[in-house]
Each structure stands twice: as C-alpha cells, then as structure tokens.
Design an enzyme around this catalytic site. Sequence first.
Site, PDB file in Angstrom:
ATOM      1  N   THR B 130       0.811  -1.223   0.000  1.00  0.00           N
ATOM      2  CA  THR B 130       0.000   0.000   0.000  1.00  0.00           C
ATOM      3  C   THR B 130       0.847   1.278   0.000  1.00  0.00           C
ATOM      4  O   THR B 130       1.863   1.368   0.685  1.00  0.00           O
ATOM      5  CB  THR B 130      -0.921  -0.011   1.237  1.00  0.00           C
ATOM      6  OG1 THR B 130      -1.700  -1.194   1.184  1.00  0.00           O
ATOM      7  CG2 THR B 130      -1.844   1.204   1.261  1.00  0.00           C
ATOM      8  N   ALA B 134      -1.914   4.598  -3.800  1.00  0.00           N
ATOM      9  CA  ALA B 134      -2.104   3.289  -4.421  1.00  0.00           C
ATOM     10  C   ALA B 134      -2.414   2.275  -3.338  1.00  0.00           C
ATOM     11  O   ALA B 134      -1.519   1.747  -2.683  1.00  0.00           O
ATOM     12  CB  ALA B 134      -0.858   2.870  -5.196  1.00  0.00           C
ATOM     13  N   ILE B 161       1.820  -0.151   6.820  1.00  0.00           N
ATOM     14  CA  ILE B 161       2.398  -1.490   6.651  1.00  0.00           C
ATOM     15  C   ILE B 161       2.369  -2.251   7.984  1.00  0.00           C
ATOM     16  O   ILE B 161       3.030  -1.863   8.949  1.00  0.00           O
ATOM     17  CB  ILE B 161       3.841  -1.396   6.090  1.00  0.00           C
ATOM     18  CG1 ILE B 161       3.844  -0.602   4.770  1.00  0.00           C
ATOM     19  CG2 ILE B 161       4.437  -2.785   5.911  1.00  0.00           C
ATOM     20  CD1 ILE B 161       2.872  -1.117   3.698  1.00  0.00           C
ATOM     21  N   ILE B 342     -27.348  -4.752  21.924  1.00  0.00           N
ATOM     22  CA  ILE B 342     -27.867  -5.674  22.951  1.00  0.00           C
ATOM     23  C   ILE B 342     -27.297  -5.307  24.319  1.00  0.00           C
ATOM     24  O   ILE B 342     -27.982  -5.367  25.333  1.00  0.00           O
ATOM     25  CB  ILE B 342     -27.530  -7.138  22.573  1.00  0.00           C
ATOM     26  CG1 ILE B 342     -28.347  -7.565  21.349  1.00  0.00           C
ATOM     27  CG2 ILE B 342     -27.783  -8.086  23.751  1.00  0.00           C
ATOM     28  CD1 ILE B 342     -27.863  -8.833  20.669  1.00  0.00           C
ATOM     29  N   HIS B 343     -26.030  -4.900  24.332  1.00  0.00           N
ATOM     30  CA  HIS B 343     -25.394  -4.513  25.597  1.00  0.00           C
ATOM     31  C   HIS B 343     -25.905  -3.150  26.106  1.00  0.00           C
ATOM     32  O   HIS B 343     -25.636  -2.784  27.250  1.00  0.00           O
ATOM     33  CB  HIS B 343     -23.874  -4.442  25.444  1.00  0.00           C
ATOM     34  CG  HIS B 343     -23.187  -5.776  25.521  1.00  0.00           C
ATOM     35  ND1 HIS B 343     -23.293  -6.724  24.529  1.00  0.00           N
ATOM     36  CD2 HIS B 343     -22.380  -6.311  26.465  1.00  0.00           C
ATOM     37  CE1 HIS B 343     -22.570  -7.787  24.871  1.00  0.00           C
ATOM     38  NE2 HIS B 343     -22.010  -7.557  26.035  1.00  0.00           N
ATOM     39  N   GLY B 344     -26.572  -2.406  25.257  1.00  0.00           N
ATOM     40  CA  GLY B 344     -27.030  -1.077  25.665  1.00  0.00           C
ATOM     41  C   GLY B 344     -25.833  -0.190  26.002  1.00  0.00           C
ATOM     42  O   GLY B 344     -24.783  -0.280  25.380  1.00  0.00           O
ATOM     43  N   GLU B 368      -6.719  -5.739   2.593  1.00  0.00           N
ATOM     44  CA  GLU B 368      -6.774  -6.856   1.633  1.00  0.00           C
ATOM     45  C   GLU B 368      -7.864  -6.587   0.588  1.00  0.00           C
ATOM     46  O   GLU B 368      -8.539  -7.510   0.132  1.00  0.00           O
ATOM     47  CB  GLU B 368      -7.017  -8.197   2.340  1.00  0.00           C
ATOM     48  CG  GLU B 368      -5.996  -8.486   3.421  1.00  0.00           C
ATOM     49  CD  GLU B 368      -4.933  -9.503   3.048  1.00  0.00           C
ATOM     50  OE1 GLU B 368      -5.009 -10.084   1.959  1.00  0.00           O
ATOM     51  OE2 GLU B 368      -4.005  -9.680   3.854  1.00  0.00           O
ATOM     52  N   THR B 370     -10.684  -3.244  -0.312  1.00  0.00           N
ATOM     53  CA  THR B 370     -11.903  -2.715   0.302  1.00  0.00           C
ATOM     54  C   THR B 370     -13.134  -3.465  -0.241  1.00  0.00           C
ATOM     55  O   THR B 370     -13.043  -4.186  -1.242  1.00  0.00           O
ATOM     56  CB  THR B 370     -12.089  -1.232  -0.071  1.00  0.00           C
ATOM     57  OG1 THR B 370     -12.133  -1.136  -1.499  1.00  0.00           O
ATOM     58  CG2 THR B 370     -10.959  -0.364   0.447  1.00  0.00           C
TER      59      THR B 370
END
Lengths: 258, 390
Positions: B130, B134, B161, B342-344, B368, B370
Amino acid sequence: MKIVVLVKEVPDTWGERLLDLETGLADRVSSERVIDEIVERGLEFAISFAEQNDGTEVIALSMASEEATGTLRKALAMGADRGVLIVDEALHGADITLTAQVLAAALEHIGFDLIVSGDQSTDGAGGVVPSAVAELLDIPQLPRLATVDLNEKEVTGAHVTDRITLSLSAPLPAMMSVSERFAEPRFPNFKGIMAAKKKPFEVLGIAELGKDISVLDRPRSIMTEIAGKPPRESGVKVIADENSGRDLAEFLKKNQLI
Amino acid sequence: MNMSENSVSQEDFVEILGGLRQFIREKVMPLEREIAEGDAIPESLRSQAKDLGLFGYAIGQEWGGIGLDPVQEAELAIELGYTSLAFRSMFGTNNGIAGQVISGFGTDSQKETWLEGIASGDIVASFALTETGAGSNPSSMRTKAVTTKSGWSISGEKRYITNAPSADVFITFAKVTDDAGKSAVEVFIVPSNSPGVTVGPHDKKMGQAGAWTADVHFDEVAVTEDALVGGKSGVGYRAAMTSLAKGRITIAALAVGQAQRALDESLSYAAIAKQGDDIIGNFQLVQAMLADQQVGVSSGRSLVLDAARNYASGADTRIGPSVAKLYCTEMVGRVADLAVQIHGGAGYIRDYFVEQIYRDVRLLRLYEGTSEIQRLIIGSNLVKQELASN
C-alpha cells in the site's frame, strides 16, 4: 535415564463431573476426558528434562479403559517418547490398592530410573497411589514437590506447604510426585500433535505384565452405599434497608464466617 | 485437493484445532485487555505462539511449517478470529503473502534463506504494497526499482504497513520500467536492515491495538539480483495476486470468528442483564437481534468454508474469495453493531469486549481490498466469464 510418568485420565475439571449412581464410579461419558492437570505438570518436568539431557526416555503409563488412548496420546503430543496403556476387563472399577499393584507391576515390566506422578488426582483426590506404588516397589518417594532437581544419581526437590518448605532428596531409582504449585505445563504444539501418532504405543493386559493375576484382579474396598449430592438450597437474601447491616453480620456470624 | 504425504490428516487437524481453541481460551483471552491497553502483544505470549507453530501453519513441512491446506487454514482462522485480532496479526503475514509468495514462487536460494525463519517465527515478514495514492489498486504505484550493476535500487514510500516496526524483511512491491518505457509491478525481498530502509512511528489506529502499522521509506535501497521474487520478471506479481485472493478467505474467516465472539458475548449478557424483573434475553426484540447475529455467523461460516474448498480445488480462485470477504466483513460489522445494541450503554464501555470488536472489525472492510474492490472483482469476473462462454 528412563522416566515413567503415571498419567491419569480424568473428567475435565472445568466441566460438570458426575458419579454413576449405579456403580459409584466416575461417569466418564458425560464430560470431556483430559489428562489430570497436576499430572500434566509432572509431564512438563519429565519432558523438559529430556529436552536438556540426551539419552533420556520419557514413557507415559496409564491404567484405564481403551478409550483413554486419545488422552495418553496427548502426553505423546506434549513430548513423551512412548505410551503404555494397561487395559483389562478385570480392572474395571479398580480401587486405589489394586491400581497401585497393577501400576507397580507395569513399572517393573517397563523398567525405570524415576517415576513421576501428580500428588493427587482432580477427580478421586485419593492422593495415595504414588506412596502405595513406591512402597510396593520398595523405593523412596519424594511427595508433593513444587520444584525438582534431577541428575543421574539422585533427585532432590522442595516439598512446600503453607507453613514449611522441606528440602528432600533420594537416590535413584525413586518415585516423586508434583503438586499443583509445580511449573505450568506446555500446550502440545502442532508438530507434537502430528508426531504423536507415529510414536510407539503399547496396550497391555495384566497377563502380559508377568505377574500372578490372582493377586491383581480384585479391589479391596467395597462400596456399600451411594447417594447423589443433595440439590443446593436457595440462599439467604439480605434486603437493603435500615436493618441490612445487622442482618448480614448475623448471617456471617451464624455461619462462622466472621 | 493435492494430498501429499506432507499434508495434515483430518484426524490430526481436529486435535490441532482443539489445541488452538484451548490455547486461545486459556492463554490469549485472559490477556485481551492487557493487549488493548498496552498496545502490544506480551513477549511471553509471542513466545508461546511461536512454540505452538502459529508462525508457520500455512508454510510447507519441508520448510519447518505445518502445511495446512486452504480449508484447514480457513477453519484455523475462524478460531483465531475469536480473540483480539491483533494476536493473529502478529503472525498473519508470515503465513500469508510473505510465506506463500516465497514458498510457492521463490527461487531455491530465496526459499533456503528465508522460509525456515519465517515458519518458526524467528523472522517477521511484512508485506509492503500500500502507498498513499495506491491502495487496493497497485497500478498507480509510485515506488520504483531501477536496475544497477549489482542488482536493484528501490525508492518510494509505503503506508499502513502491518508489523513494519518489528519486521525483519519486507516483501516489497515496486514498479519497474524497461528500456522501451513499458512498466510492470515487481516484488522484491528487502531485509529491513538494508541501508536506506527507515520505518516511521507506529500509527495511532481506531482499533486493533497491539497490531502495529507504520510507514516504510525506501531511499535508494540497494538489493542484489536475487531479491527479485522468482528470479525473473512477472513471477512475483502474479504470485502475490494469487496469494492475495487466498488472504481474502483468511480475512473472511477472521470476520466469522469475531462475529461468533460478538454473538457469544451478547448471549452471555442477555442471559444475566435484567430490566425490571426479567432478563433482557426474554425480550423478543433482543431475541430478534440474537437471531440476526446467528444467521450472519452461520451463513458466513458456510460461505468461507465453501470458498476455501473451491480455492483448494482450483474451481474458483477469484470470485469466491472476494464474495466471502465482502459478505463476511460486512456481516461482522452488522453483528458487532447488534452486539453493542444488545449490551445497551454497557456496549459503549471499554470493560465490555464488544466495544473493542465494534472498532476492531471496521478494518476488515478496508484491508486486503476494500468492499468496493471486492465488488469490482466479483462483477468484472462475472462479466468476463459470461463473455468467454458466448
């Protein structure tokens, strides 16, 4: 040097452990079978010693049903060189005395310089087998060690309790047991798991141990009665109000907790 | 599937998987908070992972690795995904692109120099593709390699990296332009101690604390001719693209593992947390969220293993890995979001692992390739197949 480790298969300590209420024996089907966790520490000692001392052979010995093969193989995956499993119909439900006699016979058959055991199993928790085996073989025993030093001639170690530390030593051949204070065991690594299948593994019946079977085939302790653990009663609830401090103290006092 | 004598039998693999599961629960999970708060993997854990064989599970046995096949590797990655993703990241590139490119396409001398160390974990290999301009599309790469009398000179800057601060070697992508002006991307093996290689400070990321990324600068780094992967032009790049596709299955598998963990955490919480006199697990709207999580986990698991089987047989090495990566990484984003719901309020607090999962899995949709790149790969290959069949 030949080190034999006494490997006991037990129901997983972290799972639910049950007794078969018909026979009084541990119900080994209802939970995962594993190597006793204190024995694993003994294996760790034997295997690390072998790694640092060429010419050391570590043999994992067990007396169990044929199904214990997988468990004993785990000892080989950790690094033991070979496995010996004593399987015999006559040993079903063996008590401590009979177990010790069979193990002693197997140890004489295999030969040894040092025997390593856990101090007590996490299921039966008898804690007698290592002493009984040592007695039958007429060798010294170093019980419940937290640390060990071993050389060609003798084994020394620290027997640690909450109050004292005893420094013990004995000439080889000898029996030693390790306590739960002993160093943590390793995890079998991936290569060890793959190598375990290729290591020698013997399954022997008591007739093959070269001993008179008649003295080996019956337990001495007889179970007369067995009952399941009573279900837990619901606990005492202390409701937070102006009296809760006093209620809690009274509860703790009544149960001799303060 | 190619079953050589060096392959791992299913019987052994079941034990390997069971051993890893136990290791993760007993040795890694208790350290999750320490890894997150210390932003580092404790050295003792690294050493245990090395002893276990985690640095070389996908590298052949002839090089000291374990040699798992792609399906086994995917199953292993699902297990690894159950805990801090930073743990897997520590040995991800050794088994992934670095190990795969060198073992599959390296010259004999490259294999001998690097593979044993990579498989054992003595060498940390990092993957330098990367750049700022690029990312998922290497064609606009600016890092260049020019030929010199004794080999190559590499100059350029790489970004984000993974493992760069601890790397011993960078598998580095650079553009080479021939005398006719035609350029192609080539792959080089660059030791990190080569003069001219500098690694920047490690990035402050949103999540995955404990996994370090950094910029890597190459300033006229001289490497010998033997640094070119495969020893000739074009080999390394093709190898890298093939390995990238396999890497996508791994990321998808990690996503399934994290989703399973998010579900398990949600279930444990729903079974004890009370609103009024009832546990929240008895509320139907909470049950609906748990059900949606389970559907995501189950479908993701099937998709990953199916993609791995097709990759291993050669039936589909392009579309399947991208489908699995796209679906599973998007799926874990939704499952993690539900876990927080669920945990709020608790789900927004760092004491609860779902808060970390919510941040950690966000990266899975980015690296790897997008999600957008995966859609392009899937779509363009579908059309290509259609046109070829006409």
